[in-house]
Scaffold this active site. Structure first.
Site, short mmCIF file in Angstrom:
data_model
loop_
_atom_site.label_atom_id
_atom_site.label_comp_id
_atom_site.label_asym_id
_atom_site.label_seq_id
_atom_site.Cartn_x
_atom_site.Cartn_y
_atom_site.Cartn_z
N HIS A 1 -8.90 8.23 34.59
CA HIS A 1 -8.13 7.72 33.27
C HIS A 1 -7.93 8.89 32.26
O HIS A 1 -7.19 9.14 31.58
CB HIS A 1 -8.48 6.49 32.95
CG HIS A 1 -7.75 5.78 31.81
ND1 HIS A 1 -6.54 5.40 31.95
CD2 HIS A 1 -7.93 5.67 30.41
CE1 HIS A 1 -5.88 4.90 30.87
NE2 HIS A 1 -7.12 5.07 29.78
N SER B 1 -2.55 5.45 27.90
CA SER B 1 -3.45 4.51 28.29
C SER B 1 -2.75 3.21 26.93
O SER B 1 -1.83 2.66 27.38
CB SER B 1 -4.82 4.88 27.41
OG SER B 1 -5.85 3.91 27.68
N GLU C 1 -7.97 5.86 39.31
CA GLU C 1 -8.09 4.74 38.43
C GLU C 1 -8.37 3.44 38.76
O GLU C 1 -8.67 2.66 38.08
CB GLU C 1 -6.80 4.86 37.32
CG GLU C 1 -6.75 5.96 36.44
CD GLU C 1 -5.92 5.77 35.58
OE1 GLU C 1 -6.21 4.82 34.70
OE2 GLU C 1 -4.85 6.77 35.23
#
Length: 176
Positions: free
Chosen positions: A158, A39, A101
């Site tokens: 995610h 991330s 995602e």
């Protein structure tokens, strides 16, 4: 080179404090180390790759938040690409992302609407950004050892992609 959110300070901390401290306790190969980030950590990994490509042998960017600050990290991509094509940098790079995602999930997060999700997708482009970057980097003709791979994990979001990405990252990093 942008120093958003203290990336350069964190890089120096890792390379000048953490790395020597670990090397003082454990046997490590300073020429064969991996930087993994997920991330915003994946964004940091790309920042280090583009600005310090010789600092690690392997770079793994899992679900990198390329969208951050209007994709500012990509401003350093051209200089990195030139270094690769000139044979001055030859890292191994793995870019990973969860297959879920982008798009509206079957179950919406609490308080979110389908419209909210669609607006976020258009802004974040997690899969598109990761795949487009991996494609550009993989087309570069670099020195022996330069390698770029990417993978989108079907069925992973995610948050859930981290376990799968770590497993693949370990396998990728272990290749000699």
């Amino acid at each position: 080179m942008a120093n958003y959110a203290g990336a350069e300070d964190f890089f120096r901390f890792i390379t000048e404090e953490v790395r020597p401290a670990v090397a003082a306790i454990y046997k490590v190969d300073l020429k064969d180390q991996t930087l993994y980030g997920h991330s915003l950590g994946g964004l940091f990994t790309l920042h280090v790759l583009f600005n310090h490509p010789d600092s690690f042998r392997v770079f793994v960017a899992s679900s990198p938040s390329i969208w951050f600050d209007d994709r500012v990290v990509l401003k350093d991509e051209a200089a990195f690409s030139q270094a690769v094509m000139a044979g001055k940098a030859a890292p191994r790079v793995l870019i990973e992302v969860g297959g879920l995602e982008e798009g509206v999930p079957k179950i919406l997060p609490p308080g979110a609407t389908e419209s909210d999700i669609c607006k976020s997708d258009a802004r974040f482009r997690m899969i598109s950004n990761a795949c487009e970057l991996a494609d550009r980097l993989s087309r570069l003709k670099g020195a022996p050892g330069y390698e770029v791979q990417s993978h989108a994990f079907d069925g992973e979001t995610h948050l859930t992609v981290m376990a799968a990405s770590l497993s693949r990252a370990l396998t990728f990093a272990d290749k000699r």
